[in-house]
Write a protein that holds these residues in place. Structure first.
Motif, PDB file in Angstrom:
ATOM      1  N   GLY A  76       0.810  -1.208   0.000  1.00 53.19           N
ATOM      2  CA  GLY A  76       0.000   0.000   0.000  1.00 53.19           C
ATOM      3  C   GLY A  76       0.844   1.258   0.000  1.00 53.19           C
ATOM      4  N   LEU A  77       1.895   1.285   0.804  1.00 53.39           N
ATOM      5  CA  LEU A  77       2.764   2.456   0.869  1.00 53.39           C
ATOM      6  C   LEU A  77       3.531   2.665  -0.439  1.00 53.39           C
ATOM      7  N   ALA A  78       3.987   1.582  -1.056  1.00 49.40           N
ATOM      8  CA  ALA A  78       4.679   1.696  -2.339  1.00 49.40           C
ATOM      9  C   ALA A  78       3.745   2.269  -3.403  1.00 49.40           C
ATOM     10  N   LEU A  79       2.500   1.827  -3.385  1.00 43.32           N
ATOM     11  CA  LEU A  79       1.520   2.291  -4.374  1.00 43.32           C
ATOM     12  C   LEU A  79       1.242   3.783  -4.240  1.00 43.32           C
ATOM     13  N   VAL A  80       1.028   4.267  -3.009  1.00 41.56           N
ATOM     14  CA  VAL A  80       0.708   5.689  -2.845  1.00 41.56           C
ATOM     15  C   VAL A  80       1.939   6.571  -3.032  1.00 41.56           C
ATOM     16  N   THR A  81       3.130   6.050  -2.756  1.00 39.96           N
ATOM     17  CA  THR A  81       4.347   6.822  -3.033  1.00 39.96           C
ATOM     18  C   THR A  81       4.455   7.106  -4.526  1.00 39.96           C
ATOM     19  N   ALA A  82       4.244   6.090  -5.338  1.00 33.86           N
ATOM     20  CA  ALA A  82       4.296   6.268  -6.793  1.00 33.86           C
ATOM     21  C   ALA A  82       3.191   7.216  -7.269  1.00 33.86           C
ATOM     22  N   ALA A  83       1.993   7.096  -6.699  1.00 34.60           N
ATOM     23  CA  ALA A  83       0.879   7.951  -7.104  1.00 34.60           C
ATOM     24  C   ALA A  83       1.144   9.415  -6.753  1.00 34.60           C
ATOM     25  N   CYS A  84       1.741   9.660  -5.584  1.00 36.63           N
ATOM     26  CA  CYS A  84       2.074  11.036  -5.184  1.00 36.63           C
ATOM     27  C   CYS A  84       3.089  11.660  -6.146  1.00 36.63           C
ATOM     28  N   LEU A  85       4.056  10.874  -6.592  1.00 41.04           N
ATOM     29  CA  LEU A  85       5.058  11.376  -7.522  1.00 41.04           C
ATOM     30  C   LEU A  85       4.432  11.737  -8.866  1.00 41.04           C
ATOM     31  N   CYS A  86       3.370  11.046  -9.252  1.00 41.32           N
ATOM     32  CA  CYS A  86       2.718  11.329 -10.534  1.00 41.32           C
ATOM     33  C   CYS A  86       2.013  12.689 -10.537  1.00 41.32           C
ATOM     34  N   MET A  87       1.531  13.133  -9.384  1.00 35.05           N
ATOM     35  CA  MET A  87       0.735  14.361  -9.336  1.00 35.05           C
ATOM     36  C   MET A  87       1.492  15.582  -9.858  1.00 35.05           C
ATOM     37  N   PRO A  88       2.702  15.906  -9.363  1.00 28.49           N
ATOM     38  CA  PRO A  88       3.412  17.069  -9.901  1.00 28.49           C
ATOM     39  C   PRO A  88       4.058  16.800 -11.260  1.00 28.49           C
ATOM     40  N   LEU A  89       4.363  15.538 -11.560  1.00 26.12           N
ATOM     41  CA  LEU A  89       5.020  15.214 -12.834  1.00 26.12           C
ATOM     42  C   LEU A  89       4.031  15.195 -13.997  1.00 26.12           C
ATOM     43  N   LEU A  90       2.782  14.821 -13.733  1.00 29.76           N
ATOM     44  CA  LEU A  90       1.751  14.720 -14.775  1.00 29.76           C
ATOM     45  C   LEU A  90       0.495  15.451 -14.309  1.00 29.76           C
ATOM     46  N   PRO A  91       0.541  16.779 -14.185  1.00 30.50           N
ATOM     47  CA  PRO A  91      -0.605  17.524 -13.649  1.00 30.50           C
ATOM     48  C   PRO A  91      -1.818  17.464 -14.571  1.00 30.50           C
ATOM     49  N   ALA A  92      -2.873  16.831 -14.096  1.00 31.00           N
ATOM     50  CA  ALA A  92      -4.113  16.703 -14.859  1.00 31.00           C
ATOM     51  C   ALA A  92      -5.191  16.151 -13.946  1.00 31.00           C
ATOM     52  N   PHE A  93      -6.447  16.349 -14.346  1.00 37.55           N
ATOM     53  CA  PHE A  93      -7.564  15.811 -13.577  1.00 37.55           C
ATOM     54  C   PHE A  93      -7.516  14.283 -13.560  1.00 37.55           C
ATOM     55  N   ALA A  94      -7.087  13.685 -14.672  1.00 35.53           N
ATOM     56  CA  ALA A  94      -6.978  12.232 -14.743  1.00 35.53           C
ATOM     57  C   ALA A  94      -5.960  11.704 -13.734  1.00 35.53           C
ATOM     58  N   THR A  95      -4.894  12.464 -13.501  1.00 36.95           N
ATOM     59  CA  THR A  95      -3.885  12.053 -12.523  1.00 36.95           C
ATOM     60  C   THR A  95      -4.463  12.086 -11.115  1.00 36.95           C
ATOM     61  N   ALA A  96      -5.316  13.085 -10.844  1.00 31.71           N
ATOM     62  CA  ALA A  96      -5.978  13.147  -9.533  1.00 31.71           C
ATOM     63  C   ALA A  96      -6.881  11.935  -9.329  1.00 31.71           C
ATOM     64  N   LYS A  97      -7.568  11.513 -10.400  1.00 27.98           N
ATOM     65  CA  LYS A  97      -8.391  10.300 -10.305  1.00 27.98           C
ATOM     66  C   LYS A  97      -7.517   9.092  -9.984  1.00 27.98           C
ATOM     67  N   LEU A  98      -6.375   9.001 -10.685  1.00 29.36           N
ATOM     68  CA  LEU A  98      -5.456   7.887 -10.454  1.00 29.36           C
ATOM     69  C   LEU A  98      -4.936   7.894  -9.022  1.00 29.36           C
ATOM     70  N   LEU A  99      -4.623   9.086  -8.517  1.00 36.92           N
ATOM     71  CA  LEU A  99      -4.119   9.201  -7.151  1.00 36.92           C
ATOM     72  C   LEU A  99      -5.114   8.620  -6.156  1.00 36.92           C
ATOM     73  N   PHE A 100      -6.367   9.051  -6.237  1.00 34.83           N
ATOM     74  CA  PHE A 100      -7.340   8.613  -5.240  1.00 34.83           C
ATOM     75  C   PHE A 100      -7.738   7.156  -5.437  1.00 34.83           C
ATOM     76  N   PHE A 101      -7.669   6.662  -6.667  1.00 37.18           N
ATOM     77  CA  PHE A 101      -7.869   5.233  -6.876  1.00 37.18           C
ATOM     78  C   PHE A 101      -6.789   4.440  -6.140  1.00 37.18           C
ATOM     79  N   CYS A 102      -5.548   4.879  -6.272  1.00 35.95           N
ATOM     80  CA  CYS A 102      -4.433   4.196  -5.594  1.00 35.95           C
ATOM     81  C   CYS A 102      -4.544   4.321  -4.079  1.00 35.95           C
ATOM     82  N   VAL A 103      -4.953   5.499  -3.611  1.00 41.41           N
ATOM     83  CA  VAL A 103      -5.125   5.706  -2.168  1.00 41.41           C
ATOM     84  C   VAL A 103      -6.210   4.777  -1.629  1.00 41.41           C
TER      85      VAL A 103
END
Length: 421
Positions: A76-103
């Motif tokens: 779980g921690l590995a998954l959310v670490t990767a998702a957090c890194l995606c947010m500033p690297l790929l700024p988009a609404f779709a990335t926010a969806k991916l983040l909360f799916f992973c969370v």
């Protein structure tokens, strides 16, 4: 010493996930401002968080003892670490969806694992109850921290700025440090063995439990409570910004009053309910919630948009309405404790699974309904609408008490306060 290290690791894990889980309201506000997303569209972020929690809890809860709780937390921690890194690297609404799916997926793994590990570590029931309250206290600290950490990174001077995304570098570091802490912590070697029943049989047992009148009434009550709490917690930053005309950063930070009131109400009720029966306390809390809605929302009707309010001259409603958390706080953990105390221990796991599933569904439903009403009518109507489920909860509590009495679960009124969803 080893036991304290395990506790510290579990508490840190829950603290980090509290920040991630309760950032959804802030992210909704920011994606509306930054990406031009409608309120109805933005409200689906709650579903991206809650539905994976429900689905993964249902599918994997019985499998985790075989896999290992430590491995589940690390995953779980590995998954959310990767998702957090995606947010500033790929700024988009779709990335926010991916983040909360992973969370959502990660929290389902973490919650079951953390709760089960506490049961392995605690020496007796009293120590278990104490550690549970400390765990939930850390969760509330994480909720409070989320509003201020995100508020610090929001740039009020430039509404379209992506500066707020820089917070995810900090969160990624926290998740990575938490991962290393868990990796270096020796967990209990003897984990509970899985029962001989197949996964299909365990699912069937869970579904059979749902059709018991006591459980059915409890599930409806929990569903409605989470619907109300999540609709307020998720949309309060947007309400503060658009209806009360507070700056974006302050809109997020003032929402911390709601989280603080939940924490204070939960701790206070923990003391109060050692002496009083749960039913009148729950009724008083529900009536208090309705009173706060009827008292605070009329004060938001005539807010001057040109006043440029700050902390010193903000509308009274900005501080008054979040205090509904004082009355909301005892209800969810209170009914959970009453329910679990009314069931034999071997059914607690299935009951917890049902609770997680319907709590997640309630959170998603509340956010979607509130987002739709907010976008198509008004934030005032959206929050006035909470009076409907509040009224139904009052009826459900009456039916719940009758069902508890009929089931022979005569309780003395003492319950454990402090349960996250």
């Amino acid at each position: 010493m080893q036991q304290r290290r395990i506790y510290l690791t579990l508490f840190l894990t829950y603290f980090v996930f509290a920040i991630l889980l309760n950032s959804v309201g802030t992210v909704i506000l920011q994606v509306i401002n930054n990406y031009g997303v409608s309120k109805s569209a933005a409200s689906v972020l709650e579903g991206y968080k809650d539905l994976p929690i429900a689905l993964v809890s249902f599918l994997l809860a019985s499998f985790l003892p075989r896999w290992g709780y430590r491995k589940a937390i690390l995953s779980g921690l590995a998954l959310v670490t990767a998702a957090c890194l995606c947010m500033p690297l790929l700024p988009a609404f779709a990335t926010a969806k991916l983040l909360f799916f992973c969370v959502g997926v990660a929290f389902a793994l973490v919650k079951v694992s953390v709760y089960s590990t506490l049961g392995l570590v605690a020496a007796d029931a009293r120590q278990h109850a104490s550690s549970m309250n400390l765990l939930e206290g850390c969760f509330m600290l994480g909720v409070l921290s989320a509003y201020w950490v995100f508020g610090y990174f929001i740039d009020d001077a430039h509404a379209q700025s992506n500066r707020w995304l820089q917070v995810y570098w900090l969160l990624a570091v926290l998740c990575a440090l938490n991962f290393l802490t868990v990796l270096g912590t020796p967990f209990p070697q003897q984990e509970p063995l899985a029962r001989g029943a197949s996964l299909a049989q365990e699912f069937a047992d869970m579904l059979k439990l749902f059709f018991k009148p006591l459980v059915c009434v409890f599930i409806i009550t929990a569903f409605l409570y989470v619907l109300i709490e999540q609709s307020i917690g998720t949309w309060l930053p947007t309400f503060n910004n658009e209806i009360l005309h507070l700056p974006a950063a302050m809109s997020v930070q003032v929402t911390s009053i709601f989280a603080a009131c939940l924490a204070v109400g939960r701790l206070s009720a923990g003391v109060l309910m050692r002496k009083l029966n749960w039913y009148p306390v729950m009724n008083a809390c529900v009536l208090g919630m309705a009173a706060m809605v009827l008292l605070a929302l009329p004060l938001t009707q005539q807010v001057d948009a040109s006043a440029a309010p700050g902390w010193s001259n903000a509308p009274l409603a900005a501080f008054l309405f979040p205090m509904i958390g004082l009355f909301m706080a005892p209800i969810y953990p209170g009914i959970n404790s009453v329910m679990l105390s009314s069931l034999p221990r071997h059914q607690h796991s299935a009951m917890t699974g049902l609770l997680v599933i319907f709590s997640a569904l309630g959170g998603t439903t509340g956010s979607l309904i509130t987002g739709y009403v907010f976008g198509h009518f008004s934030g005032h109507y959206a929050f006035y609408l909470t009076l409907l489920p509040i009224s139904v909860i009052l009826l459900m509590l009456f039916l719940f008490r009758r069902a508890v009495q009929r089931s022979g679960g005569g309780l003395d009124g003492s319950v454990i306060i402090g349960a996250s969803h």
